[in-house]
Design a protein around this motif. Structure first.
Motif, short mmCIF file in Angstrom:
data_model
loop_
_atom_site.label_atom_id
_atom_site.label_comp_id
_atom_site.label_asym_id
_atom_site.label_seq_id
_atom_site.Cartn_x
_atom_site.Cartn_y
_atom_site.Cartn_z
N ARG A 1 33.79 37.02 42.12
CA ARG A 1 34.02 37.99 43.19
C ARG A 1 35.48 37.89 43.65
O ARG A 1 35.79 37.16 44.60
N PRO A 2 36.39 38.59 42.99
CA PRO A 2 37.81 38.50 43.38
C PRO A 2 38.03 38.85 44.85
O PRO A 2 37.65 39.92 45.30
N TYR A 3 38.61 37.91 45.57
CA TYR A 3 38.92 38.16 46.98
C TYR A 3 40.24 37.46 47.31
O TYR A 3 40.43 36.29 46.97
N PRO A 4 41.15 38.21 47.98
CA PRO A 4 41.02 39.61 48.40
C PRO A 4 41.06 40.57 47.21
O PRO A 4 41.67 40.26 46.18
N ALA A 5 40.41 41.73 47.40
CA ALA A 5 40.31 42.70 46.30
C ALA A 5 41.68 43.14 45.81
O ALA A 5 41.86 43.42 44.62
N GLY A 6 42.67 43.18 46.71
CA GLY A 6 44.01 43.58 46.33
C GLY A 6 44.68 42.62 45.36
O GLY A 6 45.67 42.96 44.72
N ASN A 7 44.14 41.39 45.27
CA ASN A 7 44.67 40.40 44.32
C ASN A 7 43.78 40.27 43.09
O ASN A 7 43.88 39.28 42.35
N GLY A 8 42.91 41.26 42.88
CA GLY A 8 41.97 41.19 41.77
C GLY A 8 42.64 41.00 40.42
O GLY A 8 42.25 40.14 39.62
N ALA A 9 43.69 41.78 40.14
CA ALA A 9 44.39 41.66 38.86
C ALA A 9 45.04 40.28 38.73
O ALA A 9 45.02 39.68 37.65
N LEU A 10 45.61 39.78 39.82
CA LEU A 10 46.24 38.46 39.80
C LEU A 10 45.21 37.37 39.50
O LEU A 10 45.45 36.47 38.68
N LEU A 11 44.04 37.44 40.15
CA LEU A 11 43.01 36.43 39.94
C LEU A 11 42.48 36.46 38.51
O LEU A 11 42.16 35.42 37.93
N HIS A 12 42.40 37.64 37.92
CA HIS A 12 41.98 37.73 36.51
C HIS A 12 43.02 37.08 35.60
O HIS A 12 42.67 36.41 34.62
N ARG A 13 44.30 37.26 35.92
CA ARG A 13 45.37 36.61 35.13
C ARG A 13 45.29 35.09 35.26
O ARG A 13 45.50 34.36 34.29
N ILE A 14 44.97 34.62 36.46
CA ILE A 14 44.83 33.18 36.67
C ILE A 14 43.69 32.63 35.83
O ILE A 14 43.81 31.57 35.19
N ALA A 15 42.57 33.35 35.80
CA ALA A 15 41.42 32.91 35.00
C ALA A 15 41.76 32.86 33.51
O ALA A 15 41.22 32.05 32.76
#
Length: 424
Positions: free
Chosen positions: A224-238
């Motif tokens: 559940r990416p949070y905050p949603a505005g950082n969704g793309a960043l969190l996917h890159r981190i994963a």
């Protein structure tokens, strides 16, 4: 968990899986994973007495007693209505679908060494509940960790630094955080932060820009990416590092969970750098957790007029009873504080060489006595410099060789400044 076929290895009946795990104590069996998964949803992290109960009996027996209502009343009261529900199989399957896995203390990937200070701090907590630390600040080890990404948490945490700060960061703060993270990642260090806007995001991006690993410790499910505005960043981190959470997939980012999460950021790393922080903020809370765990606390100074640097300056000042945080302005300073002895020492700052370096006191005084335009006699220089004429005559040749003074034919004056190479 990643090596198991959930549909084949897990039974629909939780009790059957627990019985299987009880028959193989200490082994990472599907039943043990399910017991830990059940606990991660039933128990809010930071609950001292429940963690002690699990630590004493083991996760399998703890789950059995909680579900049968034979656990102590204090433990049952802390878990409440969640004891009646079982979503463990659903949580494990949901994690598998998003590429996540459940990491447990019995696994060889568990970051036991960095998390050990939490165990020591919990042992110091009083037995009487009313004298214990509040759950949001209690230094309790995690029951399990949900991780999403390709990296191994034990390896990433071994050489890691937390870079944290305000969500409402200034341009200065974001620049410093990104630069620090980039330099740390270039040197092979993992940057850990919370995935939030502001300083956290800048730190993660800085590490990614250097093709280095970064870990985001979340206050919600890793799916559940949070905050949603950082969704793309969190996917890159994963993709290149790890998303880590104590809460199971689908868990919501409730406000109290951010406060609890801060202790994990502090515990996983060798030290915490606060780049910008208001006087009361999550970043300051993380620094306090790090200090309690005996980890290095560092802070970046900022403008004295900036509200976003008040917290950093308070950390640097310290108190009458405690020394202040360590001032850092570069990755070299950070590694000087947390790196290996004699391995990660910071180089002294570069100092531009000056032709005046190494001059004797007399030579400096004679040089200061020389006029800019008109040459003067050595006797005049001796009078202005306050020394003997012979001393003036002794130092003038050396000053001329250094191109600091020149003879005009009638006297001595300062040499004109050198023309930079390529000028004109």
């Amino acid at each position: 968990m990643s090596g198991h076929n959930l549909d084949a290895d897990l039974d629909a009946d939780l009790e059957a899986d627990l019985a299987e795990a009880a028959a193989a104590p200490g082994e990472v069996t599907p039943g043990l994973l399910r017991a830990r998964a059940w606990l991660s949803r039933a128990v809010e992290p930071g609950t001292i007495d429940v963690w002690r109960f699990i630590d004493r009996l083991g996760p399998v027996e703890a789950v059995r007693r909680i579900r049968s209502r034979s656990a102590p009343e204090r433990v049952l009261g802390l878990i409440g209505a969640r004891a009646e529900r079982d979503e463990s199989l659903r949580d494990l399957r949901r994690a598998q679908r998003c590429g996540a896995r459940l990491l447990v203390p019995e696994d060889d990937e568990w970051p036991a060494f960095p998390l050990h200070p939490l165990t020591l701090a919990t042992a110091e907590e009083p037995d009487e509940p009313r004298h214990q630390s509040d759950r949001t600040t209690a230094p309790v080890p995690p029951v399990a960790l949900w991780v999403r990404g390709r990296g191994r948490l034990d390896e990433l945490a071994d050489r890691s630094v937390a870079v944290v700060g305000s969500r409402a960061a200034t341009a200065y703060g974001e620049h410093v955080a990104g630069d620090l993270a980039y330099q740390l990642a270039e040197r092979g260090w993992t940057v850990v932060s919370g995935g939030a806007f502001g300083i956290d995001a800048a730190a993660h991006r800085g590490a990614l820009a250097a093709d280095g690993p970064t870990v985001a410790v979340l206050a919600c499910g890793v799916d559940r990416p949070y905050p949603a505005g950082n969704g793309a960043l969190l996917h890159r981190i994963a993709d290149s590092g790890l998303l880590v959470s104590e809460w199971p997939p689908g868990a919501a980012p409730h406000r109290h969970r951010f406060l609890v999460r801060n202790r994990l950021i502090a515990a996983l790393t060798r030290g915490t750098v606060v780049v910008e922080a208001a006087a009361r903020s999550g970043a300051m809370a993380t620094a306090q957790r790090a200090k309690r765990l005996g980890k290095q606390v560092m802070a970046v100074p900022g403008p004295v007029t900036s509200a976003m640097s008040v917290g950093c300056h308070e950390l640097l000042r310290g108190t009458a009873d405690e020394a202040g945080a360590r001032l850092v302005a570069s990755a070299a300073h950070v590694l000087d504080a947390v790196g290996g002895l004699g391995v990660d020492l910071a180089e002294p700052p570069e100092r531009r060489a000056d032709r005046r370096d190494g001059l004797s006191d007399v030579a400096r005084r004679v040089l200061d006595a020389c006029p800019v335009r008109t040459g003067v006699a050595p006797e005049r220089l001796a009078g202005i410099a306050g020394c003997d004429v012979l001393e003036v005559l002794r130092v003038l040749p050396a000053l001329e060789l250094a191109e600091l003074v020149q003879w005009t034919g009638t006297g001595w004056r300062l040499a004109p400044p050198r023309t930079p190479a390529g000028a004109g």
